[in-house]
Motif scaffolding. Structure first.
Motif, short mmCIF file in Angstrom:
data_model
loop_
_atom_site.label_atom_id
_atom_site.label_comp_id
_atom_site.label_asym_id
_atom_site.label_seq_id
_atom_site.Cartn_x
_atom_site.Cartn_y
_atom_site.Cartn_z
N GLN A 55 53.50 51.11 28.98
CA GLN A 55 52.50 50.18 29.36
C GLN A 55 51.26 51.52 29.22
OE1 GLN A 55 53.38 49.69 33.60
NE2 GLN A 55 54.19 51.81 33.88
N SER A 86 49.47 52.14 31.58
CA SER A 86 49.29 52.57 33.15
C SER A 86 49.27 53.94 33.02
CB SER A 86 49.93 51.66 34.15
OG SER A 86 49.97 50.42 33.96
N GLN A 130 45.95 55.74 34.04
CA GLN A 130 45.45 55.92 35.27
C GLN A 130 45.53 57.27 35.95
OE1 GLN A 130 46.65 53.10 38.29
NE2 GLN A 130 46.96 51.42 36.70
N ARG A 144 58.13 48.40 23.74
CA ARG A 144 59.50 48.06 24.48
C ARG A 144 60.52 47.55 23.74
NH1 ARG A 144 56.24 44.75 29.22
NH2 ARG A 144 54.80 46.38 29.93
N GLN A 185 47.92 47.01 25.02
CA GLN A 185 47.26 46.75 26.50
C GLN A 185 45.99 47.26 26.50
OE1 GLN A 185 50.28 48.19 29.15
NE2 GLN A 185 51.29 45.97 29.20
N GLU A 220 44.21 49.12 29.90
CA GLU A 220 44.26 49.54 31.32
C GLU A 220 42.88 49.60 31.68
OE1 GLU A 220 47.24 49.77 32.35
OE2 GLU A 220 46.89 50.31 34.30
N PHE A 231 53.57 44.80 41.47
CA PHE A 231 53.73 46.25 40.69
C PHE A 231 53.71 47.37 41.67
CE2 PHE A 231 51.04 42.97 38.58
CZ PHE A 231 51.67 42.95 37.26
N PHE A 261 52.52 50.27 41.34
CA PHE A 261 51.73 51.27 41.41
C PHE A 261 50.44 50.67 42.09
CE2 PHE A 261 50.51 48.89 37.50
CZ PHE A 261 51.64 48.84 36.83
N THR A 262 50.54 49.38 42.54
CA THR A 262 49.49 48.54 43.27
C THR A 262 49.74 48.01 44.49
OG1 THR A 262 49.67 47.01 41.78
CG2 THR A 262 47.66 48.43 41.32
N GLY A 275 47.53 41.74 34.86
CA GLY A 275 47.87 42.01 36.10
C GLY A 275 47.07 42.85 36.74
N ALA A 276 47.01 43.04 38.29
CA ALA A 276 46.05 43.86 38.78
C ALA A 276 46.43 44.26 40.29
CB ALA A 276 44.53 43.20 38.80
N ALA A 305 43.29 48.51 39.83
CA ALA A 305 43.53 48.87 38.63
C ALA A 305 43.85 47.54 37.95
CB ALA A 305 44.61 49.57 38.50
N PHE A 306 43.93 47.57 36.57
CA PHE A 306 44.31 46.15 35.98
C PHE A 306 44.87 46.30 34.64
CE2 PHE A 306 40.78 46.16 33.44
CZ PHE A 306 39.58 46.70 34.20
N GLY A 307 45.56 45.66 34.21
CA GLY A 307 46.20 45.64 32.91
C GLY A 307 46.17 44.39 31.98
#
Ligand code: DAH
Length: 341
Positions: A172, A174, A177, A198, A212, A214, A252, A254-255, A286-287, A309-311
């Motif tokens: 990802q 992420s 971040q 993946r 992605q 981020e 998620f 991390f959020t 996702g966020a 944060a968002f992806g």
């Protein structure tokens, strides 16, 4: 001797004038004027002459040499001129023949989508940051508050590059971040697009490599309202001003809280159709609010700073924008497909 010299002059001048190649001319020069040439051979006999004859013959010999040298020189110039004329004639360009068409390509549709995405964020004051695809497990998982037993960490899901699983292909964007907060510090507003990997089989919606984008905003007093306001504004820029959005609770690591954001299906207006697989809604990202542990892992005090944060998935965005039904088309580089954009 006089006759010999006259014969050399006459013979040389005739032969020289008849040459058509510079190599022949050079051979003649050597033949007449060279150290072992005819003229030298005659001059060697000068000793046999009487003292009265010697200066007369000497002068004649010099005249002959000068005449032959001059003839060689002017013939050389003539041949060079002719060679140039031949070359020009051989290389004549027909300016009436139509030119070869040079076919220029253009940007891949996915990168066109990325460019307009970047533009939206640059206009909102975001920075664009770039990060490594070969990543440390710490950045991809641990510092993002992803527990050791999280399914994403399985060897069957992630491409690990070392036996001890410390280095991997990022799954990802992420980890950017973490890197962004470490190198840039806070406050920060950034997006970071890039490839992720993946262990997925290729099909119409999966690929072992995809892209992605981020996003991260950290400052004093950032709330969920900023998250919703920002993402709604971005989505309306991308999908049109009338686009309806839905923020759904999700998880998620991390959020906290986390959400997934859907847009109402532009095809059926929410009734349900094949495009939205009967759902009426299409998930676009996702966020969530950056987890206090993630902030702390980057040396940021969560009692002072907060953020969201968002992806986004880039392929999905390009597919939506250009109505592309199969993910594989994006990567196959079939020119018949790419030419349509
Ligand atoms: N990294 C997540 C994924 O690959 C996407 C994501 C979700 C990114 C929430 C975020 C976020 O920054 O806040 O599925």
């Amino acid at each position: 001797m006089k006759q010999q010299l006259e014969a050399i002059r006459a013979g040389a001048l005739e032969a020289i004038a008849a040459t058509t190649r510079s190599s022949d001319l050079e051979a003649l020069r050597v033949k007449y004027l060279g150290k072992k040439g005819e003229l030298t051979a005659v001059l060697k006999q000068m000793g046999k002459l009487s003292p009265e004859e010697r200066p007369v013959m000497g002068q004649l010999a010099n005249e002959v040499r000068a005449a032959v040298e001059k003839a060689v020189e002017s013939q050389a110039a003539l041949l060079a001129e002719k060679a140039l004329a031949d070359k020009l004639a051989a290389e004549t360009i027909d300016v009436t023949i139509p030119g070869k068409e040079i076919e220029l390509g253009h940007k891949h549709p996915m990168y066109t989508a990325l460019d307009s995405f970047k533009e939206i964020f640059i206009n909102m004051g975001f920075e664009i940051m770039d990060g490594p695809e070969v990543e440390q497990q710490d950045y991809n998982f641990t510092k993002l508050n992803t527990p050791d037993d999280h399914p994403a960490r399985e060897w069957s899901d992630t491409f690990y590059l070392t036996e001890d699983s410390s280095i991997l292909l990022r799954t990802q964007t992420s980890p950017m971040q973490i890197r962004a907060m470490e190198t840039h510090g806070v406050p920060i507003r950034m997006i970071s697009p890039g490839r992720v990997y993946r262990k997925d089989e290729v099909d119409a919606t999966h690929s072992p490599m995809f892209h992605q984008i981020e996003g991260l905003v950290v400052d004093k007093g950032i709330t969920m309202a900023d998250l919703k306001g920002t993402l709604n504004a971005v989505i309306r820029e991308i999908y049109g001003p009338a686009t309806k959005t839905r923020f759904r609770p999700h998880h998620f690591p991390f959020t906290e809280p986390s959400c997934e954001v859907d847009i109402q299906c532009h095809k059926c207006g929410g009734k349900g159709c094949p495009t939205c697989k009967g759902e009426g809604w299409i998930e676009v990202l996702g966020a969530g609010m950056v987890h206090p542990k993630v902030l702390r892992n980057c040396g940021v005090d969560p009692d002072v700073y907060s953020g969201f944060a968002f992806g986004f998935g880039l392929e999905r965005m390009a597919m939506g924008r250009y109505k592309i039904s199969d993910l594989r088309l994006i990567f196959e580089n079939d020119i018949r497909f790419l030419e349509q954009f």
